[in-house]
Scaffold this active site. Sequence first.
Site, PDB file in Angstrom:
ATOM      1  CG  ASP A 190      46.998  43.122  36.375  1.00  3.79           C
ATOM      2  OD1 ASP A 190      47.932  42.876  37.152  1.00  3.79           O
ATOM      3  OD2 ASP A 190      46.904  42.602  35.247  1.00  3.79           O
ATOM      4  CG  LEU A 191      51.860  47.191  34.578  1.00  2.96           C
ATOM      5  CD1 LEU A 191      51.431  48.574  34.091  1.00  2.96           C
ATOM      6  CD2 LEU A 191      53.238  47.294  35.245  1.00  2.96           C
ATOM      7  CG  ASP A 192      52.834  42.902  33.410  1.00  2.00           C
ATOM      8  OD1 ASP A 192      53.175  44.007  32.980  1.00  2.00           O
ATOM      9  OD2 ASP A 192      53.548  42.195  34.145  1.00  2.00           O
ATOM     10  CB  THR A 238      54.829  43.390  30.034  1.00  4.35           C
ATOM     11  OG1 THR A 238      53.798  43.308  30.983  1.00  4.35           O
ATOM     12  CG2 THR A 238      55.307  44.816  29.906  1.00  4.35           C
ATOM     13  CE  LYS A 280      48.661  36.693  28.984  1.00  8.17           C
ATOM     14  NZ  LYS A 280      47.650  36.983  27.986  1.00  8.17           N
ATOM     15  N   GLY A 281      49.778  37.089  35.782  1.00  8.30           N
ATOM     16  CA  GLY A 281      49.389  37.465  37.140  1.00  8.30           C
ATOM     17  C   GLY A 281      50.091  36.665  38.225  1.00  8.30           C
ATOM     18  CB  SER A 302      51.278  45.329  39.170  1.00  9.93           C
ATOM     19  OG  SER A 302      52.161  44.480  38.474  1.00  9.93           O
ATOM     20  CB  ALA A 303      51.967  39.960  40.509  1.00 13.90           C
ATOM     21  CE  LYS A 336      59.492  40.561  44.371  1.00 14.01           C
ATOM     22  NZ  LYS A 336      60.367  39.607  45.010  1.00 14.01           N
ATOM     23  CE  LYS A 342      47.460  41.163  41.160  1.00 15.88           C
ATOM     24  NZ  LYS A 342      47.600  41.786  39.831  1.00 15.88           N
ATOM     25  CD  GLU A 394      44.236  41.139  37.914  1.00 17.21           C
ATOM     26  OE1 GLU A 394      44.486  40.512  36.866  1.00 17.21           O
ATOM     27  OE2 GLU A 394      45.108  41.395  38.748  1.00 17.21           O
ATOM     28  CG  ASP A 395      45.621  40.339  32.373  1.00 18.62           C
ATOM     29  OD1 ASP A 395      45.931  40.616  33.543  1.00 18.62           O
ATOM     30  OD2 ASP A 395      46.407  39.795  31.577  1.00 18.62           O
TER      31      ASP A 395
END
Length: 214
Positions: free
Chosen positions: A8-10, A16, A44-45, A113-114, A116, A144, A168-169
């Site tokens: 996952d990214l954020d 972010t 988040k997510g 990641s969700a 865009k 997700k 994942e967070d």
Amino acid sequence: MYKACLFDLDGVLVDTAIYHFQAWKNLGKQFGYELTEEQNEQLKGVSRVESLNKILDWANYTATQEEKSVWLIEKNEDYLRLISNMNPSEILPGVLSFLEQIKALGYKIALGSASKNAEIILDKTGLTPWFDLIIDGNKVSKSKPDPEVFLKGAEGLGIAPEECIVFEDAQAGVEAAKAGNMKAIGIGESETLFLADKIIPNFIGVKAAELLQF
Ligand code: B16
Ligand code: MG
């Protein structure tokens, strides 16, 4: 046996969430709503459009389709302005060392990641070259906890879901990984990530060869 790590990214590679929070807070003011940090946790997510729907629900505000479309654009413009100065110093502690270790161990690396805006963030922070494949919010139709984002990652890498490990967070992200038949490593608190196979607070000092033993 495990061949790929899907990130996952954020909240996992970069933080972010603070920028999303600021942008949603600014937007909320337009309909007289003050978003709290606790509520931001629940975003988040969650995709952009679902986040707006949740905020409108909390604010008890019934918006027209037109208002929603305008606000989604405004929020993203504000967010893009806020992330415009992101740089490699915003990569979360321990992440680069962990990526180096898994690369050396031969794992394929993908993003799931969700967002865009994931590619912009990866470029600004210099993370792009680490990834064999990037699946982001532009490439999926289901959010997700649906496993689509991670299943597309596995498929694109040519690796079976059972051979993938997700980082994942967000609770929704851990659920997505489990629904996709993958191992899930939660980054953060056990209260929210209890469905994960393992939980670590962050990547500081993590030994990949040990963590990736199941
Ligand atoms: P965007 P992740 C998610 O990213 C964020 O956690 C979530 O807060 C955000 O609403 C979502 O991306 C969509 O982001 O507005 O940039 O498309 O955690 O899945 O990497
Ligand atoms: Mg996240």
